[in-house]
Design a protein around this motif. Structure first.
Motif, short mmCIF file in Angstrom:
data_model
loop_
_atom_site.label_atom_id
_atom_site.label_comp_id
_atom_site.label_asym_id
_atom_site.label_seq_id
_atom_site.Cartn_x
_atom_site.Cartn_y
_atom_site.Cartn_z
N ARG A 251 -24.88 18.72 -72.33
CA ARG A 251 -23.42 18.75 -72.28
C ARG A 251 -22.92 19.89 -71.40
NH1 ARG A 251 -20.77 17.66 -77.95
NH2 ARG A 251 -19.07 16.99 -76.60
N GLU B 275 -23.36 18.81 -67.83
CA GLU B 275 -22.32 17.84 -67.50
C GLU B 275 -20.98 18.54 -67.22
OE1 GLU B 275 -19.90 14.21 -69.69
OE2 GLU B 275 -21.85 14.82 -70.47
N LEU B 276 -20.64 19.49 -68.05
CA LEU B 276 -19.41 20.26 -67.85
C LEU B 276 -19.49 21.05 -66.55
CD1 LEU B 276 -16.67 21.22 -68.88
CD2 LEU B 276 -17.86 22.98 -70.19
N ASP B 277 -20.64 21.64 -66.28
CA ASP B 277 -20.82 22.41 -65.05
C ASP B 277 -20.60 21.53 -63.82
OD1 ASP B 277 -21.54 24.81 -63.59
OD2 ASP B 277 -23.47 23.82 -63.18
N SER B 278 -21.13 20.30 -63.87
CA SER B 278 -20.96 19.41 -62.71
C SER B 278 -19.50 18.99 -62.54
CB SER B 278 -21.85 18.18 -62.86
OG SER B 278 -21.41 17.35 -63.89
N VAL B 279 -18.77 18.83 -63.63
CA VAL B 279 -17.35 18.47 -63.56
C VAL B 279 -16.53 19.63 -63.01
CG1 VAL B 279 -15.33 17.91 -64.97
CG2 VAL B 279 -17.50 16.78 -65.42
N MET B 280 -16.91 20.84 -63.34
CA MET B 280 -16.15 22.01 -62.91
C MET B 280 -16.36 22.40 -61.46
SD MET B 280 -14.39 22.71 -65.58
CE MET B 280 -13.76 24.33 -65.23
N ARG B 281 -17.35 21.82 -60.80
CA ARG B 281 -17.66 22.20 -59.40
C ARG B 281 -16.68 21.60 -58.44
NH1 ARG B 281 -24.06 22.82 -58.74
NH2 ARG B 281 -24.33 23.87 -60.69
#
Length: 187
Positions: free
Chosen positions: A178, A181-187
């Motif tokens: 999770r 996943e959050l890290d990829s969304v924040m990029r």
């Protein structure tokens, strides 16, 4: 009044200079240095209410312009104590229902209010400013609120240590997924 929801990083925060509850492990390393007299819980402190977007976390700092008479009195009281501590907490209306909705360390009381996401803060500096004070505060520790002691001229609460709970090792892969996943969304 309430609790803060933070990760385990907050517990390891080297800026935290607050002693743990009796029976809990004492701070070590950098956290054990710098405090002249550790604070013991439970602790009675004034509370500065925040909007939900203003949640305060251990280690964070913020400047506030306090101009209302009751908040000026609250800061003056905090400054008159050796530890210079007060508390911030999110103040929201109590909607009724399940006791679990307001979270660990939350307090329901007063005029149908819930205080949650509480953080013990230290007043680092307070300068007279037109109509009040310009105050610099730093988050010291997550706390839960166990009792509302007064409502006027400002709220005063009794707080207790609210240590972070580490996730169960079996849940770590799901948590790591999770976070990725959050890290990829924040990029």
């Amino acid at each position: 009044l309430g609790l803060s929801r933070h990760t385990a990083k907050a517990r390891a925060n080297p800026r935290c200079r607050v002693a743990a509850m009796p029976g809990a492990p004492a701070p070590s390393g950098a956290a054990a240095h710098g405090a002249k007299s550790p604070v013991q819980f439970p602790l009675d402190v004034p509370v500065f209410p925040l909007q939900p977007v203003g949640v305060f976390q251990p280690g964070s700092t913020r400047s506030l312009h306090l101009y209302e008479a009751h908040f000026v009195s609250m800061v003056e009281e905090a400054l008159s104590t050796p530890h210079k501590l007060m508390c911030t907490a999110v103040l929201e209306p109590y909607m009724g229902g399940d006791d679990q909705t307001s979270g660990l360390g939350s307090y329901k009381g007063g005029q149908n209010q819930v205080l949650s996401c509480a953080c013990l803060v230290k007043v680092l500096e307070a300068r007279p400013y037109p109509g009040g004070y310009l105050v610099r505060i730093r988050g010291e520790a997550r706390v839960g609120i166990s009792e509302l002691l007064q409502m006027a001229p400002y709220m005063r609460v009794r707080v207790h240590n609210l240590p972070d709970q580490m996730p169960h090792p079996a849940n770590l892969p799901q948590l790591e997924s999770r976070v990725a996943e959050l890290d990829s969304v924040m990029r």
